[in-house]
Design a protein around this motif. Structure first.
Motif, PDB file in Angstrom:
ATOM      1  N   LYS A 179     -19.037  56.095   1.620  1.00 14.48           N
ATOM      2  CA  LYS A 179     -18.385  57.021   2.554  1.00 14.48           C
ATOM      3  C   LYS A 179     -17.688  56.258   3.679  1.00 14.48           C
ATOM      4  O   LYS A 179     -16.533  56.518   3.992  1.00 14.48           O
ATOM      5  N   GLU A 180     -18.370  55.289   4.254  1.00 11.75           N
ATOM      6  CA  GLU A 180     -17.797  54.485   5.330  1.00 11.75           C
ATOM      7  C   GLU A 180     -16.591  53.686   4.825  1.00 11.75           C
ATOM      8  O   GLU A 180     -15.583  53.555   5.516  1.00 11.75           O
ATOM      9  N   PHE A 181     -16.717  53.154   3.608  1.00 13.01           N
ATOM     10  CA  PHE A 181     -15.616  52.395   3.014  1.00 13.01           C
ATOM     11  C   PHE A 181     -14.399  53.293   2.803  1.00 13.01           C
ATOM     12  O   PHE A 181     -13.278  52.927   3.157  1.00 13.01           O
ATOM     13  N   VAL A 241       0.979  43.865 -11.035  1.00 11.14           N
ATOM     14  CA  VAL A 241       2.388  43.486 -10.912  1.00 11.14           C
ATOM     15  C   VAL A 241       2.882  43.833  -9.517  1.00 11.14           C
ATOM     16  O   VAL A 241       3.353  42.988  -8.774  1.00 11.14           O
ATOM     17  N   ASP A 242       2.768  45.111  -9.146  1.00  8.91           N
ATOM     18  CA  ASP A 242       3.213  45.551  -7.823  1.00  8.91           C
ATOM     19  C   ASP A 242       2.211  45.197  -6.735  1.00  8.91           C
ATOM     20  O   ASP A 242       2.574  45.058  -5.571  1.00  8.91           O
ATOM     21  N   ALA A 243       0.966  45.068  -7.093  1.00  8.67           N
ATOM     22  CA  ALA A 243      -0.081  44.629  -6.163  1.00  8.67           C
ATOM     23  C   ALA A 243      -1.283  44.198  -6.981  1.00  8.67           C
ATOM     24  O   ALA A 243      -1.562  44.769  -8.031  1.00  8.67           O
ATOM     25  N   LYS A 244      -1.977  43.185  -6.483  1.00  2.50           N
ATOM     26  CA  LYS A 244      -3.214  42.758  -7.136  1.00  2.50           C
ATOM     27  C   LYS A 244      -4.311  43.744  -6.760  1.00  2.50           C
ATOM     28  O   LYS A 244      -4.484  44.074  -5.591  1.00  2.50           O
ATOM     29  N   VAL A 245      -5.005  44.237  -7.767  1.00  2.00           N
ATOM     30  CA  VAL A 245      -6.112  45.159  -7.533  1.00  2.00           C
ATOM     31  C   VAL A 245      -7.405  44.405  -7.816  1.00  2.00           C
ATOM     32  O   VAL A 245      -7.613  43.906  -8.919  1.00  2.00           O
ATOM     33  N   THR A 246      -8.255  44.324  -6.818  1.00  2.00           N
ATOM     34  CA  THR A 246      -9.543  43.666  -6.970  1.00  2.00           C
ATOM     35  C   THR A 246     -10.560  44.690  -7.436  1.00  2.00           C
ATOM     36  O   THR A 246     -10.849  45.652  -6.721  1.00  2.00           O
ATOM     37  N   VAL A 284      -8.504  52.080  -3.861  1.00  2.00           N
ATOM     38  CA  VAL A 284      -8.536  52.226  -2.412  1.00  2.00           C
ATOM     39  C   VAL A 284      -7.484  51.305  -1.794  1.00  2.00           C
ATOM     40  O   VAL A 284      -7.491  50.103  -2.020  1.00  2.00           O
ATOM     41  N   PHE A 285      -6.579  51.895  -1.021  1.00  2.00           N
ATOM     42  CA  PHE A 285      -5.530  51.150  -0.323  1.00  2.00           C
ATOM     43  C   PHE A 285      -6.011  50.893   1.098  1.00  2.00           C
ATOM     44  O   PHE A 285      -6.210  51.830   1.872  1.00  2.00           O
ATOM     45  N   MET A 286      -6.173  49.614   1.439  1.00  3.18           N
ATOM     46  CA  MET A 286      -6.749  49.255   2.728  1.00  3.18           C
ATOM     47  C   MET A 286      -5.712  48.948   3.805  1.00  3.18           C
ATOM     48  O   MET A 286      -6.073  48.767   4.956  1.00  3.18           O
ATOM     49  N   LYS A 341     -11.823  42.238   2.116  1.00  3.12           N
ATOM     50  CA  LYS A 341     -10.582  42.023   2.866  1.00  3.12           C
ATOM     51  C   LYS A 341      -9.323  42.233   2.020  1.00  3.12           C
ATOM     52  O   LYS A 341      -8.225  42.107   2.522  1.00  3.12           O
ATOM     53  N   GLN A 342      -9.454  42.534   0.735  1.00  3.63           N
ATOM     54  CA  GLN A 342      -8.304  42.705  -0.126  1.00  3.63           C
ATOM     55  C   GLN A 342      -7.565  44.005   0.233  1.00  3.63           C
ATOM     56  O   GLN A 342      -8.177  44.998   0.610  1.00  3.63           O
TER      57      GLN A 342
END
Length: 184
Positions: free
Chosen positions: A52-54, A134-139, A114-116, A155-156
């Motif tokens: 929830k916090e994340f 390709v458009d963004a690295k997803v961890t 999740v977009f941080m 931090k990603q």
């Protein structure tokens, strides 16, 4: 003759696995997608400590419940979900991918992206077909039952979670998957 029986056995196993999934309508309405998204988020928050916090710290969250994946050398994946910003649905998206290689099985799973940060979220929303990796690295993060999320350690800019798997298929990846905005 033995090889033919083995191949038939694997084909029957895959057919049974895929047939065991609930029949999903790929023309789901906005309210059906929202109901599935709400259920997926509730499970995620209940199963993962700190979720929830994340999610509250995120700039945007793409929730894709009940994504279906099947493979017998050639694999495919499809699902529909919603992008939420500040808890409100701002758009509907689907995920689709295809693959080729040594693979067999089928499963249903939930995916949360999740977009941080705002920059990556804006790029995602402006893109017609956004591709993971390709458009963004997803961890991708695997969180077990007794583990928890710590927003200070992650931090990603884009973080993905795959959970609630039902079925059998090796590995969890979304690299190369295309996310496309849908009109609902």
């Amino acid at each position: 003759m033995k090889h033919v029986r083995v191949k038939i056995f694997f084909v029957v196993c895959i057919a049974l696995i895929i047939a065991s999934f609930p029949v999903a309508s790929y023309a789901a309405t906005a309210s059906e997608i929202d109901a599935n998204v709400n259920a997926s988020l509730d499970r995620f928050v209940k199963e993962v400590k700190g979720a929830k916090e994340f999610l509250d710290a995120a700039k945007g969250v793409l929730i894709l419940p009940k994504v279906i994946e099947g493979a017998l050398v050639v694999g495919a994946e499809y699902g529909e979900g919603a992008l939420r910003i500040s808890g409100k649905t701002v758009g509907y998206y689907n995920i689709a991918s295809a693959s080729f290689g040594y693979q067999i099985g089928g499963e249903q799973k939930d995916i949360i992206i999740v977009f941080m940060n705002d920059k990556v979220l804006r790029k995602f929303r402006a893109s017609k077909n956004w591709s993971a990796g390709v458009d963004a690295k997803v961890t991708l993060i695997n969180v077990g039952i007794d583990e928890s999320l710590n927003t200070a350690k992650i931090k990603q800019p884009v973080v993905g979670f795959v959970f609630g798997q039902k079925g059998l298929i090796a590995g969890a990846t979304i690299e190369g998957s295309k996310f496309t905005k849908m009109k609902k």
